[in-house]
Structures are given as C-alpha cells and as structure tokens.
Design a protein around this motif. Structure first.
Motif, PDB file in Angstrom:
ATOM      1  N   ASN A  21      33.749 -10.504 -31.998  1.00 28.21           N
ATOM      2  CA  ASN A  21      34.634 -11.127 -31.027  1.00 28.21           C
ATOM      3  C   ASN A  21      34.286 -12.613 -30.918  1.00 28.21           C
ATOM      4  O   ASN A  21      33.314 -12.994 -30.269  1.00 28.21           O
ATOM      5  CB  ASN A  21      34.447 -10.423 -29.678  1.00 28.21           C
ATOM      6  N   ALA A  22      35.096 -13.446 -31.547  1.00 33.44           N
ATOM      7  CA  ALA A  22      34.768 -14.872 -31.614  1.00 33.44           C
ATOM      8  C   ALA A  22      34.717 -15.512 -30.235  1.00 33.44           C
ATOM      9  O   ALA A  22      34.022 -16.516 -30.036  1.00 33.44           O
ATOM     10  CB  ALA A  22      35.781 -15.597 -32.493  1.00 33.44           C
ATOM     11  N   GLY A  23      35.405 -14.921 -29.256  1.00 34.73           N
ATOM     12  CA  GLY A  23      35.399 -15.484 -27.905  1.00 34.73           C
ATOM     13  C   GLY A  23      34.008 -15.524 -27.297  1.00 34.73           C
ATOM     14  O   GLY A  23      33.693 -16.401 -26.493  1.00 34.73           O
ATOM     15  N   ILE A  24      33.163 -14.577 -27.699  1.00 31.87           N
ATOM     16  CA  ILE A  24      31.829 -14.466 -27.096  1.00 31.87           C
ATOM     17  C   ILE A  24      30.957 -15.681 -27.424  1.00 31.87           C
ATOM     18  O   ILE A  24      30.025 -16.011 -26.695  1.00 31.87           O
ATOM     19  CB  ILE A  24      31.170 -13.131 -27.529  1.00 31.87           C
ATOM     20  N   GLN A  25      31.296 -16.382 -28.487  1.00 35.79           N
ATOM     21  CA  GLN A  25      30.476 -17.548 -28.844  1.00 35.79           C
ATOM     22  C   GLN A  25      30.452 -18.594 -27.734  1.00 35.79           C
ATOM     23  O   GLN A  25      29.508 -19.376 -27.643  1.00 35.79           O
ATOM     24  CB  GLN A  25      30.949 -18.174 -30.149  1.00 35.79           C
ATOM     25  N   ALA A  26      31.465 -18.595 -26.875  1.00 35.44           N
ATOM     26  CA  ALA A  26      31.537 -19.622 -25.824  1.00 35.44           C
ATOM     27  C   ALA A  26      30.422 -19.471 -24.790  1.00 35.44           C
ATOM     28  O   ALA A  26      30.132 -20.407 -24.049  1.00 35.44           O
ATOM     29  CB  ALA A  26      32.903 -19.570 -25.139  1.00 35.44           C
ATOM     30  N   MET A  27      29.790 -18.281 -24.704  1.00 33.73           N
ATOM     31  CA  MET A  27      28.704 -18.128 -23.726  1.00 33.73           C
ATOM     32  C   MET A  27      27.333 -18.378 -24.334  1.00 33.73           C
ATOM     33  O   MET A  27      26.322 -18.323 -23.632  1.00 33.73           O
ATOM     34  CB  MET A  27      28.754 -16.737 -23.074  1.00 33.73           C
ATOM     35  N   ALA A  28      27.278 -18.695 -25.619  1.00 32.28           N
ATOM     36  CA  ALA A  28      25.999 -18.850 -26.307  1.00 32.28           C
ATOM     37  C   ALA A  28      25.421 -20.252 -26.137  1.00 32.28           C
ATOM     38  O   ALA A  28      26.152 -21.224 -25.928  1.00 32.28           O
ATOM     39  CB  ALA A  28      26.176 -18.573 -27.793  1.00 32.28           C
ATOM     40  N   HIS A  29      24.088 -20.336 -26.228  1.00 33.24           N
ATOM     41  CA  HIS A  29      23.468 -21.649 -26.402  1.00 33.24           C
ATOM     42  C   HIS A  29      23.732 -22.124 -27.833  1.00 33.24           C
ATOM     43  O   HIS A  29      23.987 -23.294 -28.087  1.00 33.24           O
ATOM     44  CB  HIS A  29      21.954 -21.566 -26.204  1.00 33.24           C
ATOM     45  N   ARG A  30      23.602 -21.171 -28.772  1.00 34.73           N
ATOM     46  CA  ARG A  30      23.671 -21.535 -30.183  1.00 34.73           C
ATOM     47  C   ARG A  30      24.469 -20.467 -30.931  1.00 34.73           C
ATOM     48  O   ARG A  30      24.373 -19.271 -30.617  1.00 34.73           O
ATOM     49  CB  ARG A  30      22.242 -21.594 -30.747  1.00 34.73           C
ATOM     50  N   VAL A  31      25.238 -20.897 -31.902  1.00 30.06           N
ATOM     51  CA  VAL A  31      26.071 -19.980 -32.683  1.00 30.06           C
ATOM     52  C   VAL A  31      25.720 -20.135 -34.157  1.00 30.06           C
ATOM     53  O   VAL A  31      25.683 -21.258 -34.679  1.00 30.06           O
ATOM     54  CB  VAL A  31      27.580 -20.296 -32.484  1.00 30.06           C
TER      55      VAL A  31
END
Ligand SMILES: Nc1ncnc2c1ncn2[C@@H]1O[C@H](COP(=O)(O)OP(=O)(O)OP(=O)(O)O)[C@@H](O)[C@H]1O
Length: 250
Positions: free
Chosen positions: A215-225
C-alpha cells in the motif's frame, strides 16, 4: 531519536544518525530444482535506530527476503549484515536464535495467534519466558486492545487479532519490530488501527520499526522509505513531514 508525533496534520520528520542495521552487498540465491532465483543482488543499506521505515516494491523484488535476513530467520548467500555491532552473518543457528529472542519482534500478514487462548493468554505466552517483559495488560494497551483482553481470537476482528499479534511482538520490549504486510489482509478502517498501534509503539517506546507494504499510501507515515526493484534497492527517501495513519489514503 525520532519522536515526531503525527497525531494530526503533517508533522516534521526528525532525522536520526544511529544505525540499527547495516548490510553490505547482500545476495540471496534460492536454488529450486534446476533454477536459481536471485532474490537479492547485492543490497547495501543502512537502517536507522528509532525510525519507522517502510519497504516498498513490486512483488518478488526481495523485500521479505531482506526482512527475514535482518530478523535472523534466514541466511544471506553472500555479503554481510550487522545488527548494531553484532554481525549476523557471523552467527550460527544458536546465535541467530538468541539474537531473535533478545532483540526482534515479528508481525506477519496472518496473525499466527493461538485460537484457543484469549488475547491476554496469547501475549502471556511470551511474557512468561522473556527476560524483562512488560505485562500482557501493558502490551495489549499499547496495541490499543485494553478493552478486549479476555476475548478469544474468533471474537475479534482481523485488525484486533493483528493487534494481539503486535502486543505479543512488543511484550518482550524488542529493539526492532519487523512487520511483513501487517495490513495486507485488512480493510482500510482496521488497517488504520493497526498502523496507529505500530506508530504508537515506534513513538513511545522508540522501537525501530520496519514495515513491508504494497500500500503505497503507508509511505507517508514513514521517517524513511526504501524502494526495491529486481532484488536491489532502487531508491531511499526521507519524508520531510509525516502524516498520521488516519490521514493515509488507502
Ligand atoms: N523459499 C524460497 N524458495 C525459492 N524462491 C523464493 C523463496 N522465497 C522467495 N523466493 C523468491 O525470491 C524472490 C524474492 O521474493 P521476496 O518474497 O523476497 O519478494 P517480495 O518483494 O517480498 O515479494 P512480495 O511483495 O510478493 O512478498 C521471488 O522471486 C520469490 O519467488
């Protein structure tokens, strides 16, 4: 340590410099019959302590293979891997078992909790054998499940069952939490609750958290991707701001 708290709206990302994992030219080849599958083709990466890291990439690009090697569940074919100063690629089975027991919590797509035990009893399975565990009650509370402690898995939604699995994984206070598709079987509402539990653990306990997702949307909550393609890392980005799980577009 990162402690930005994405409760609502966008929050600034706080960079950290302390590495929790380091890999150097890691390869993994699976020999299946007459075919060799090159799952990892020389991955060199740094993962940082206290961060919430998201691994993205097409199916088969090597994400789970790397996560399993970081978690001491599998061996690299070549290259080197360190957890802090401990070289995992120098350990035998016994050393890896000890490493997993002392430092790593796992969360998988399918929750692997015991159907005949309540939420509390499932977590107690771990707290009874860990060295300095939190109580099952604290672990379940941190996973957002204090109101369901005495329910059996069959009485819980998929998201709640996954939060039992998260409580079980964090109860021994692992330094790293490795999650392979933790929301893969969930709809958006229950998925958000699972992400909120993971985000809370990362923020409040400082647990370095690595999450594989499609789910690419989840990357928005990451410090780092970290993006994977064809057995290698294709891109590493840091989010300038992070969003809360409830604002993720599913
Ligand atoms: N135990 C195994 N035996 C043989 N091949 C394997 C094994 N595990 C993984 N592979 C292969 O290694 C490659 C990388 O798989 P991996 O599961 O790491 O990818 P992934 O990016 O996590 O994929 P997905 O997103 O679908 O889980 C794939 O081609 C896969 O088929």
């Amino acid at each position: 340590m990162s402690s930005a708290q994405p409760q609502s709206g966008k929050e600034p990302n706080v960079a950290t410099t302390e590495r929790v994992f380091r890999t150097e030219k890691v390869t993994k080849v699976y020999h299946t019959g007459s075919v060799d599958v090159h799952a990892l083709r020389g991955v060199t990466a740094d993962l940082y302590a206290g961060e919430f890291t998201v691994l993205l990439g097409a199916s088969g690009s090597g994400k789970s293979t790397l996560l399993n090697i970081l978690g001491g569940l599998d061996h690299a074919s070549s290259g080197r891997v360190w957890f802090r100063d401990l070289e995992l690629t120098g350990l035998g089975e016994r050393g890896l078992t000890r490493y997993r027991r002392d430092h790593v919590g796992f969360v998988f797509q399918f929750y692997n909790i015991v159907p005949s035990l309540t939420a509390r009893e499932n977590v107690a399975l771990v707290t009874e054998i860990a060295e300095d565990p939190m109580t099952p009650e604290e672990a379940l509370e941190r996973a957002g499940l204090s109101h369901r402690m005495d329910h059996f898995p069959a009485e819980l939604s998929g998201g709640e069952q996954q939060r039992v699995a998260i409580a079980r994984a964090i109860a021994k206070r692992p330094e790293v939490l490795l999650c392979d598709e933790p929301t893969g079987a969930l709809d958006s509402m229950t998925g958000v609750q699972v992400l909120e539990a993971l985000e809370g653990v990362n923020r409040e306990l400082g647990t370095s958290t690595i999450v594989i997702t499609h789910n690419a949307g989840i990357q928005a909550m990451a410090h780092r991707v970290i993006r994977f393609a064809d057995g290698n890392i294709s891109e590493v980005t840091q989010n300038e701001t992070r969003v809360s799980p409830s604002e993720i577009v599913w």
